[in-house]
Design an enzyme around this catalytic site. Sequence first.
Site, PDB file in Angstrom:
ATOM      1  N   GLU A  82       0.841  -1.202   0.000  1.00 34.94           N
ATOM      2  CA  GLU A  82       0.000   0.000   0.000  1.00 34.94           C
ATOM      3  C   GLU A  82       0.874   1.248   0.000  1.00 34.94           C
ATOM      4  OE1 GLU A  82      -3.900  -1.791   2.320  1.00 34.94           O
ATOM      5  OE2 GLU A  82      -2.821  -0.137   3.216  1.00 34.94           O
ATOM      6  N   CYS A 328      -1.509   7.011   9.527  1.00 32.13           N
ATOM      7  CA  CYS A 328      -0.399   6.359  10.212  1.00 32.13           C
ATOM      8  C   CYS A 328      -0.896   5.158  10.999  1.00 32.13           C
ATOM      9  CB  CYS A 328       0.249   7.321  11.187  1.00 32.13           C
ATOM     10  SG  CYS A 328       1.287   8.496  10.385  1.00 32.13           S
TER      11      CYS A 328
END
Length: 346
Positions: A82, A328
Amino acid sequence: MIPLEQIDAAIKGQPSYRKAQIYRALFTNTCSSWREATDLPADLRAQLTQSAPLAIDSRFFESEDERSIKALTRLADGNYTETVLMRAGSRNTVCVSTQVGCAMGCVFCASGQNGFTRNLTFEEIVGQVLLFARKLKAEDRVVTNVVFMGIGEPLLNYDNLIAAIRFMNRKDTLDLGVRRFSISTSGISRGIKKLAVEDSLAVNLAISLHSAINEKRAKLMPVDQRTRTGLLAANLKEYFAKTKRKIMIEYVLLEMNTGREDALALRDFINEMGAAYVVNLIPLNENDGSNHKSPDRRDLYDFKELLTELKINHVQRHSFGTDIAAACGQLAGRTDASPARTRNAR
Ligand code: SF4
């Protein structure tokens, strides 16, 4: 993802300017098919189409606010990675993965929950940036920054990481200055030391600290229990002395690391480090399997007040792409990682 070896093989025996033409097609014009590389002879384009295809097998998911796009890319061996594009004003930052899975097992992070599979190759790392360079080109924009903060511990894939940065720094590729790159590490001591003495490579360094108290840090980042905060501070001091780059201290906001003793320990760590720095406070992104909680509003307010009182230079980071599991700690390389509120941006 970028077939550089196959390209070299295809142009063996061709005039020496051929490689420059091909690099211009790939990196300046960001062609995603050899048909677009009209500078090249038709027979070479046909040959390259067969032996060195440029397609990257990705699906895109765009956040509701259109500031983040996540790419889920299928690699040649069937694994997935990703990559996230974050837009802020004129900055277009690509957050790149360096491994399939991660061995570090930080408890607040989805990326490490399925363990480590393999390192990404140099071509797979560069390919992630090229993927978004192609996408931005359609909007007449370019990639301005690259952060190695995706899946994986970059300093455990050191050689491919450095090769990728040096490659993207070249004038005939993406021409990204070294200061446009940021590496985020969980604190691999030998990697930080090595990076500090890399020739002409003063990149930005971010350290995932999350607690300056050894026992708490070991609970949050269980694989690396041996790296004591004293050693980390010494490594970072050396990195700053060699590169003069401000150290970014990443600090995820949890109930268990936002008390008075945590702020005092952070101050001591910063004093020991003796480097220019900024503390990035990162909101926790809840993910399956994490049993950590964010501090309540009052505690968070008090913690930030205390940081100010202790003259600790800090900023609260905006969390990009929470709704597409692109923020994150949310990247997991899962093929089902397309939550309901996302739309496919392809
Ligand atoms: S925070 Fe970074 S080092 Fe820790 S598990 Fe996640 S990807 Fe790995």
